[in-house]
Design a protein around this motif. Structure first.
Motif, PDB file in Angstrom:
ATOM      1  N   THR A   2      51.980  33.830  44.416  1.00  0.00           N
ATOM      2  CA  THR A   2      52.202  34.515  45.603  1.00  0.00           C
ATOM      3  C   THR A   2      52.188  36.284  45.175  1.00  0.00           C
ATOM      4  OG1 THR A   2      53.455  32.932  46.804  1.00  0.00           O
ATOM      5  CG2 THR A   2      53.740  35.053  47.492  1.00  0.00           C
ATOM      6  N   GLU A   4      53.551  39.587  46.231  1.00  0.00           N
ATOM      7  CA  GLU A   4      54.262  40.588  47.109  1.00  0.00           C
ATOM      8  C   GLU A   4      53.738  41.557  47.706  1.00  0.00           C
ATOM      9  OE1 GLU A   4      58.726  42.681  46.689  1.00  0.00           O
ATOM     10  OE2 GLU A   4      57.469  42.509  44.728  1.00  0.00           O
ATOM     11  N   SER A   5      54.072  41.678  49.008  1.00  0.00           N
ATOM     12  CA  SER A   5      53.478  42.594  49.871  1.00  0.00           C
ATOM     13  C   SER A   5      54.277  43.179  50.848  1.00  0.00           C
ATOM     14  CB  SER A   5      52.242  41.979  50.609  1.00  0.00           C
ATOM     15  OG  SER A   5      51.430  43.046  51.623  1.00  0.00           O
ATOM     16  N   CYS A  23      53.181  49.663  57.000  1.00  0.00           N
ATOM     17  CA  CYS A  23      53.701  49.558  55.576  1.00  0.00           C
ATOM     18  C   CYS A  23      53.698  50.810  54.803  1.00  0.00           C
ATOM     19  CB  CYS A  23      52.913  48.637  54.661  1.00  0.00           C
ATOM     20  SG  CYS A  23      51.149  49.057  54.509  1.00  0.00           S
ATOM     21  N   PRO A  38      50.692  43.980  38.999  1.00  0.00           N
ATOM     22  CA  PRO A  38      51.988  43.745  39.572  1.00  0.00           C
ATOM     23  C   PRO A  38      52.813  44.991  39.531  1.00  0.00           C
ATOM     24  CG  PRO A  38      51.668  41.795  38.408  1.00  0.00           C
ATOM     25  CD  PRO A  38      50.458  42.603  38.273  1.00  0.00           C
ATOM     26  N   ARG A  41      51.430  47.773  42.031  1.00  0.00           N
ATOM     27  CA  ARG A  41      52.135  47.307  43.277  1.00  0.00           C
ATOM     28  C   ARG A  41      53.419  47.718  43.541  1.00  0.00           C
ATOM     29  NH1 ARG A  41      48.687  42.515  42.323  1.00  0.00           N
ATOM     30  NH2 ARG A  41      50.731  41.289  42.032  1.00  0.00           N
ATOM     31  N   ARG A  42      54.444  47.260  42.187  1.00  0.00           N
ATOM     32  CA  ARG A  42      55.746  47.582  42.417  1.00  0.00           C
ATOM     33  C   ARG A  42      56.101  49.277  42.711  1.00  0.00           C
ATOM     34  NH1 ARG A  42      59.638  46.865  44.816  1.00  0.00           N
ATOM     35  NH2 ARG A  42      59.064  44.847  44.934  1.00  0.00           N
TER      36      ARG A  42
END
Length: 75
Positions: A2, A4-5, A23, A38, A41-42
């Motif tokens: 999965t 994260e979004s 968002c 990741p 994205r973080r």
């Protein structure tokens, strides 16, 4: 796996800031989200609250139905 979004399914880009009203991401960030690391994205997600504070939503127009309801309540 999965991913994260921050997406909340309000997908409209503010023409002034170029951030999504929902968002806070840019169109390019949204498009490359699944292929981003990741860590990236973080990093983006950590900055979203500050971005969203710069987005000013226009007030929604009053619909005919809502206007008629207001008029009825005023009688």
């Amino acid at each position: 796996m999965t991913i994260e979004s921050p997406c909340i399914l309000v997908c409209v880009i503010d023409p002034q800031t170029k951030y999504c009203f929902g968002c806070g991401r840019t169109g390019d960030e949204i498009a490359s989200w699944t292929s981003s690391t990741p860590e990236l994205r973080r990093e983006i997600m950590d900055g979203l609250p500050a971005r969203l504070e710069t987005v000013v939503r226009k007030p929604r127009r009053e619909t005919k139905r809502r206007r008629m309801a207001h008029e009825r309540q005023g009688d």
